[in-house]
Design an enzyme around this catalytic site. Structure first.
Site, PDB file in Angstrom:
ATOM      1  N   GLU A  83      -3.303  42.181 -11.793  1.00 67.34           N
ATOM      2  CA  GLU A  83      -2.865  40.894 -11.258  1.00 67.34           C
ATOM      3  C   GLU A  83      -1.579  40.994 -10.435  1.00 67.34           C
ATOM      4  O   GLU A  83      -1.237  40.055  -9.709  1.00 67.34           O
ATOM      5  CB  GLU A  83      -2.640  39.906 -12.409  1.00 67.34           C
ATOM      6  CG  GLU A  83      -3.889  39.515 -13.181  1.00 67.34           C
ATOM      7  CD  GLU A  83      -4.803  38.587 -12.398  1.00 67.34           C
ATOM      8  OE1 GLU A  83      -4.416  38.149 -11.294  1.00 67.34           O
ATOM      9  OE2 GLU A  83      -5.908  38.308 -12.882  1.00 67.34           O
ATOM     10  N   GLU A 114     -10.131  57.119 -28.504  1.00 65.87           N
ATOM     11  CA  GLU A 114      -8.763  56.810 -28.938  1.00 65.87           C
ATOM     12  C   GLU A 114      -8.196  57.850 -29.893  1.00 65.87           C
ATOM     13  O   GLU A 114      -6.997  57.855 -30.167  1.00 65.87           O
ATOM     14  CB  GLU A 114      -8.725  55.443 -29.603  1.00 65.87           C
ATOM     15  CG  GLU A 114      -9.440  55.377 -30.933  1.00 65.87           C
ATOM     16  CD  GLU A 114      -9.296  54.013 -31.592  1.00 65.87           C
ATOM     17  OE1 GLU A 114      -9.054  54.002 -32.813  1.00 65.87           O
ATOM     18  OE2 GLU A 114      -9.419  52.991 -30.911  1.00 65.87           O
TER      19      GLU A 114
END
Length: 300
Positions: A83, A114
Site C-alpha cells: 500500500e 516457517e
C-alpha cells in the site's frame, strides 16, 4: 518457550460454548474479544513511537524497510508494504514484505516453511544491506523462520523491530525495539489470525503511516505524495488541493496541471503565491516537507 505456555495458545473461557450458542451470540463473543485489541496496542504506544522514529531515521538516510513473517504475519507485512507506493508515492522497493515459502505462500499455506531457520536467514541476507530496518512479525514470537531472519538482519547491520503477541520471546530478544501487545487467548484456540493478527495490523499501520509522516509525505492529514493513477485518485488530488488551500476546484485543477500532477507542488504554489517551478525548487530545498517549502518559497 513451550507452545502450551504461550499466551496466544491459551484456551479462552468466554468461548467454551461457542459451538452451541446462537449466531448472534457467537459474533457477539468475537466482537467482545476484538474490543480488547486496541487497548492492548495502546499499552505499547511508547515502543511503537520508538520504532517509528527508528524506521524514519533509517529511511531518511537511504535505508529500506522490510517486513518478514510466516503465514498470517507474513501476509500482513506484504499487505502493508504493497500500500505504500500508491498511497505515499514511495519507490516500490522502499518498503518490502518477505514471507516464509515465497510469494506462493501469500495465497496458499506452505506447510513447514516457517520451521526453517536456514531459509529465514538466507531470505533476509539476499535482500538487505547495512542501514536497512527489518520488522519481524510473529504472534508466538518463536517462529524459527522469522527469528532467524531478524537475528541475521541484526548481524548484517540492520536495525531490528519485533512485533509479537507474546512478551519475553526469542523474537523480542533479537530486536532493538520490541512491540508486544498481549491480546490473550483467541476465541478459537490458537487461531492467531484473529485478535493477534488484528493487533499486528494496527501496529503495522502505525509504523508505516508514522514513518511516512516523518518523511514529509503527509501535509496536515493529507497524503500529498499520493500517485493519482486513476480517475478516482485524480479527483481526490483536486479535492486535497482545495482542502489544503481553500481555493476553488478550477484553481486547484489548474495548479495541479501546471505542477505535472504533483499535489505537493500545487499546494506550495498556491499557498506561497509562486509559480510551479519555484514551488518545485522550494520543495527540493526543503527535502519534500510542504510547510518548510512554503516558508522558503515566501523568502522567510
Amino acid at each position: 518457550m513451550e507452545l502450551n505456555r504461550l499466551v496466544t495458545e491459551g484456551r479462552l473461557q468466554e468461548s467454551l460454548e461457542i459451538d452451541q450458542v446462537s449466531t448472534l451470540e457467537m459474533v457477539r463473543i468475537i466482537n467482545e474479544q476484538d474490543k480488547q485489541v486496541a487497548l492492548a496496542v495502546e499499552k505499547e504506544l511508547p515502543h511503537i513511537a520508538r520504532a517509528v522514529d527508528l524506521i524514519a531515521e533509517r529511511l531518511r538516510a537511504g535505508g529500506r524497510l522490510f517486513y518478514v513473517g510466516a503465514g498470517t504475519s507474513g501476509r500482513l507485512g506484504i499487505l502493508d508494504a504493497s500500500e505504500i507506493p500508491p498511497t505515499y508515492g514511495a519507490p516500490p522497493d522502499l518498503v518490502q514484505g518477505v514471507i516464509a515459502g515465497g510469494l506462493e505462500a501469500v495465497f496458499r499455506t506452505r506447510e513447514g516453511a516457517e520451521d526453517s531457520r536456514e531459509q529465514g536467514a538466507a531470505d533476509i541476507a539476499a535482500r538487505v544491506r547495512p542501514g536497512d530496518v527489518v520488522v519481524g512479525i510473529a504472534a508466538s514470537g518463536r517462529t524459527p523462520y522469522t527469528v532467524a531472519a531478524l537475528e541475521e538482519a541484526r548481524r548484517l547491520g540492520c536495525a531490528t523491530v519485533a512485533v509479537t503477541n507474546n512478551p519475553d520471546s526469542a523474537l523480542a530478544a533479537a530486536a532493538d525495539v520490541a512491540i508486544a501487545p498481549v491480546v490473550g487467548p483467541e476465541v478459537i484456540m490458537g487461531s492467531t489470525r484473529m485478535k493477534a493478527g488484528t493487533a499486528q495490523k494496527m501496529v503495522l499501520n502505525m509504523l508505516s503511516t508514522g514513518a511516512m509522516i516523518r518523511l514529509g509525505k503527509v501535509y496536515s492529514n493529507l497524503m500529498v505524495d499520493m500517485q493519482a493513477s486513476n480517475e478516482k485518485l485524480r479527483h481526490r488530488a483536486v479535492r486535497m488541493v482545495v482542502q489544503a488551500t481553500g481555493r476553488d476546484e478550477d484553481a486547484a485543477a489548474r495548479a495541479l496541471e501546471e505542477a505535472g500532477g504533483s499535489v505537493k507542488q500545487a499546494i506550495v504554489a498556491l499557498l506561497a503565491g509562486v509559480d510551479a517551478r519555484t514551488a518545485r525548487e522550494a520543495l527540493d530545498r526543503a527535502g519534500g516537507y510542504v510547510r518548510e517549502a512554503i516558508r522558503l518559497a515566501q523568502g522567510k
